[in-house]
Design a protein around this motif. Structure first.
Motif, PDB file in Angstrom:
ATOM      1  N   LYS A  55       0.828  -1.195   0.000  1.00  0.00           N
ATOM      2  CA  LYS A  55       0.000   0.000   0.000  1.00  0.00           C
ATOM      3  C   LYS A  55       0.866   1.251   0.000  1.00  0.00           C
ATOM      4  O   LYS A  55       0.583   2.235  -0.683  1.00  0.00           O
ATOM      5  CB  LYS A  55      -0.914  -0.018   1.225  1.00  0.00           C
ATOM      6  N   THR A 112      -6.755  -7.356   0.797  1.00  0.00           N
ATOM      7  CA  THR A 112      -6.171  -6.976   2.077  1.00  0.00           C
ATOM      8  C   THR A 112      -7.078  -6.089   2.904  1.00  0.00           C
ATOM      9  O   THR A 112      -6.846  -5.891   4.086  1.00  0.00           O
ATOM     10  CB  THR A 112      -4.850  -6.214   1.871  1.00  0.00           C
ATOM     11  N   GLY A 113      -8.119  -5.501   2.286  1.00  0.00           N
ATOM     12  CA  GLY A 113      -8.950  -4.564   3.015  1.00  0.00           C
ATOM     13  C   GLY A 113      -8.294  -3.210   3.151  1.00  0.00           C
ATOM     14  O   GLY A 113      -8.718  -2.375   3.944  1.00  0.00           O
ATOM     15  N   LEU A 114      -7.266  -2.936   2.348  1.00  0.00           N
ATOM     16  CA  LEU A 114      -6.540  -1.665   2.453  1.00  0.00           C
ATOM     17  C   LEU A 114      -6.606  -0.894   1.133  1.00  0.00           C
ATOM     18  O   LEU A 114      -5.613  -0.407   0.633  1.00  0.00           O
ATOM     19  CB  LEU A 114      -5.087  -1.929   2.818  1.00  0.00           C
ATOM     20  N   ASN A 132     -14.434   2.295   8.777  1.00  0.00           N
ATOM     21  CA  ASN A 132     -13.500   1.231   8.403  1.00  0.00           C
ATOM     22  C   ASN A 132     -12.075   1.747   8.273  1.00  0.00           C
ATOM     23  O   ASN A 132     -11.113   1.011   8.532  1.00  0.00           O
ATOM     24  CB  ASN A 132     -13.951   0.565   7.098  1.00  0.00           C
ATOM     25  N   ASP A 133     -11.917   3.014   7.861  1.00  0.00           N
ATOM     26  CA  ASP A 133     -10.582   3.609   7.860  1.00  0.00           C
ATOM     27  C   ASP A 133     -10.022   3.653   9.275  1.00  0.00           C
ATOM     28  O   ASP A 133      -8.846   3.387   9.515  1.00  0.00           O
ATOM     29  CB  ASP A 133     -10.638   5.037   7.301  1.00  0.00           C
ATOM     30  N   ASP A 176      -8.989   0.135  10.360  1.00  0.00           N
ATOM     31  CA  ASP A 176      -7.711  -0.240   9.762  1.00  0.00           C
ATOM     32  C   ASP A 176      -6.552   0.433  10.491  1.00  0.00           C
ATOM     33  O   ASP A 176      -5.499  -0.168  10.726  1.00  0.00           O
ATOM     34  CB  ASP A 176      -7.678   0.152   8.280  1.00  0.00           C
ATOM     35  N   THR A 219     -13.397  -5.463  14.216  1.00  0.00           N
ATOM     36  CA  THR A 219     -12.012  -5.074  13.952  1.00  0.00           C
ATOM     37  C   THR A 219     -11.091  -6.282  14.117  1.00  0.00           C
ATOM     38  O   THR A 219     -10.193  -6.516  13.296  1.00  0.00           O
ATOM     39  CB  THR A 219     -11.577  -3.951  14.899  1.00  0.00           C
ATOM     40  N   VAL A 243     -11.512  -8.516  11.108  1.00  0.00           N
ATOM     41  CA  VAL A 243     -10.798  -8.014   9.932  1.00  0.00           C
ATOM     42  C   VAL A 243      -9.311  -8.332  10.046  1.00  0.00           C
ATOM     43  O   VAL A 243      -8.669  -8.775   9.085  1.00  0.00           O
ATOM     44  CB  VAL A 243     -11.016  -6.495   9.772  1.00  0.00           C
ATOM     45  N   TRP A 266      -6.762 -10.685   7.581  1.00  0.00           N
ATOM     46  CA  TRP A 266      -5.483 -10.326   6.963  1.00  0.00           C
ATOM     47  C   TRP A 266      -4.479 -11.470   7.061  1.00  0.00           C
ATOM     48  O   TRP A 266      -3.610 -11.617   6.207  1.00  0.00           O
ATOM     49  CB  TRP A 266      -4.919  -9.075   7.624  1.00  0.00           C
TER      50      TRP A 266
END
Length: 504
Positions: free
Chosen positions: A87, A120-122, A166-167, A170, A256, A259, A263
């Protein structure tokens, strides 16, 4: 290369006080560890040299120094490179490409060329968030959100650096993982690999990163369940979410943690890694068993007289123990696959590793329980007694009190002790105890008295702990007959001994 010295700039990157990632992270990786897209030899050599520096240690607690060295300079970096590094690379390129030209087609092309990023959810394009992480300010940025009042979730877009909940999640995950910790799980995996092959491959380090990331995901949820307010020297995720979102954030740590666990699966299926199928299956089994073990832990609410130490051991093996056993099994399967071990050899190795990790787990867990009772300046939660958890220390104390004649306020100490853990209010003798003692009975008095009863049996707890540590060391020594090196067996034994040392 010295085990004490490590890589100086990595120590700066992973410093304790802040968000732990500073300046040009990809540049640090390239220059200090000689990494590029095709080669991880610098990192592999570092891990191998570090384990070798410690393998003949006489001091049991040196295993913690080894673990912290490997975690801060290896496992954290691996996880960062794979989970966040891509990222970072994308954002750098994205920013360079967009100077004076809003050509967002570049983003689409980048994701087409790197499809694994979508798993990755990113995916967010939030340069400010990544910069905060780099500059060691992420924790400060997260906590500053609640300073001027609880977020109005309908106006989340007004926040300084995050676009949505969600930010924030993360960001909390990123901060939580890089707070530190001993790194014993990943270290035992790397020592396993070294013991069989006298080397540490990148795949084994990746397995360690998976174990540490998954462990951190369980801590997020553990803290919520136990009501703990601090983890590794900072506010726990549940406190952070409540700070930001008020009562609306109460349950966010649950998802969280989920999630964060997801990962680890992205690492497990990494297309560039040559991880044997048996190792991947072992990690999938770890996720299943550890979550089920957490269910058992939540329901460890039976009356003390109906609960046995075997019940507790079964629960702890499902939680802490299976994660230790899982990473060791993953690393062993990888090494045995490289060395073409027969099925018979594999079975014997797995049997001995099972004996080692189960006894190591009991020593680890009971030392953790004992630390809360006797007091410690270590990073240790102190919620077990207020939450009336049936720990190994509590169960052992209950059995010892059965054999003693001590009374408290005219009530047998055993009955007094069980009253603390009682699930039947009608059988609670606390009013009689309070009247007999002539005091106003309070939770604090009760907590302190229970702690005292447990502390009085410290020698018994230590003897039990030492017995488990000795059994673990015996299994480690027996592994030498199956091709395991003497140095690695020594480190395994010292790791078990250290569980006793940490309580002194």
């Amino acid at each position: 290369m010295s085990a004490e010295g490590g890589w100086g700039s990595m120590d700066q990157i992973l410093e304790e006080s802040k968000g732990r990632v500073v300046d040009d992270f990809p540049g640090e990786l390239e220059s200090d560890l000689e990494l590029n897209e095709q080669s991880y030899e610098g990192l592999e050599q570092y891990a191998e040299d570090t384990v070798r520096d410690y393998e003949d240690t006489d001091q049991a607690y040196d295993i913690v120094a080894l673990s912290k060295d490997l975690k801060s300079n290896v496992t954290d970096l691996i996880a960062y490179k794979e989970l966040f590094g891509q990222k970072l690379d994308f954002l750098d390129s994205f920013r360079d490409e967009l100077v004076g030209d809003e050509n967002y087609e570049f983003a689409d092309q980048y994701f087409e060329q790197n499809p694994h990023l979508d798993d990755t959810g990113l995916e967010r394009q939030d340069i400010a968030t990544i910069n905060a992480l780099r500059e060691g300010l992420l924790y400060d940025e997260i906590m500053s959100m609640g300073e001027e009042g609880t977020w109005d979730t309908t106006n989340i877009g007004d926040s300084r650096i995050f676009d949505n909940v969600n930010d924030v999640a993360d960001a909390v995950i990123a901060d939580y993982f890089f707070r530190g910790g001993k790194g014993l799980r990943s270290t035992l995996g790397m020592v396993t690999s070294y013991g069989f092959e006298q080397s540490v491959e990148y795949e084994t380090m990746m397995m360690g990163a998976m174990a540490e990331t998954f462990h951190s995901s369980t801590l997020v949820q553990d803290d919520l369940m136990d009501g703990d307010t601090e983890r590794r020297g900072r506010a726990s995720a549940n406190v952070m979410m409540n700070h930001i979102f008020g009562e609306n954030g109460a349950d966010i740590p649950i998802t969280t943690g989920n999630v964060m666990e997801s990962w680890t699966n992205d690492l497990n299926v990494h297309h560039q890694l040559d991880i044997p199928q048996k190792s991947k299956e072992a990690f999938a089994k770890v996720q299943d068993v550890v979550n089920r073990g957490q269910n058992e832990d939540i329901l460890m609410g039976k009356d003390m007289e109906n609960l046995t130490l075997d019940d507790y051991k079964h629960m702890s093996m499902g939680k802490t123990g299976f994660l230790y056993g899982g990473i060791v099994k993953m690393a062993a399967e990888h090494s045995m696959n490289n060395l073409d071990y027969t099925d018979e050899q594999r079975d014997r190795v797995n049997e001995l590793l099972g004996e080692y990790t189960s006894n190591f787990n009991f020593a680890f867990q009971s030392s953790d329980d004992l630390l809360e009772v006797i007091g410690s300046n270590m990073d240790k939660s102190d919620s077990d007694i207020p939450n009336r958890k049936r720990t190994a220390t509590a169960l052992t104390t209950d059995r010892v009190l059965e054999l003693q004649d001590e009374e408290i306020g005219g009530v047998p100490a055993e009955e007094y002790f069980r009253a603390f853990f009682s699930t039947s209010p009608e059988d609670d003798p606390t009013e009689n105890i309070a009247a007999a003692e002539g005091i106003e009975f309070t939770e604090r008095i009760f907590d302190n008295q229970i702690r005292r009863l447990m502390r009085d049996q410290e020698d018994v707890h230590r003897a039990q702990l030492e017995g488990w540590a000795e059994e673990a060391s015996r299994a480690a020594n027996d592994l030498q007959d199956e091709g395991f090196s003497e140095g690695a067996a020594n480190l395994f034994g010292k790791a078990a001994e250290a569980m006793n040392e940490r309580t002194h």
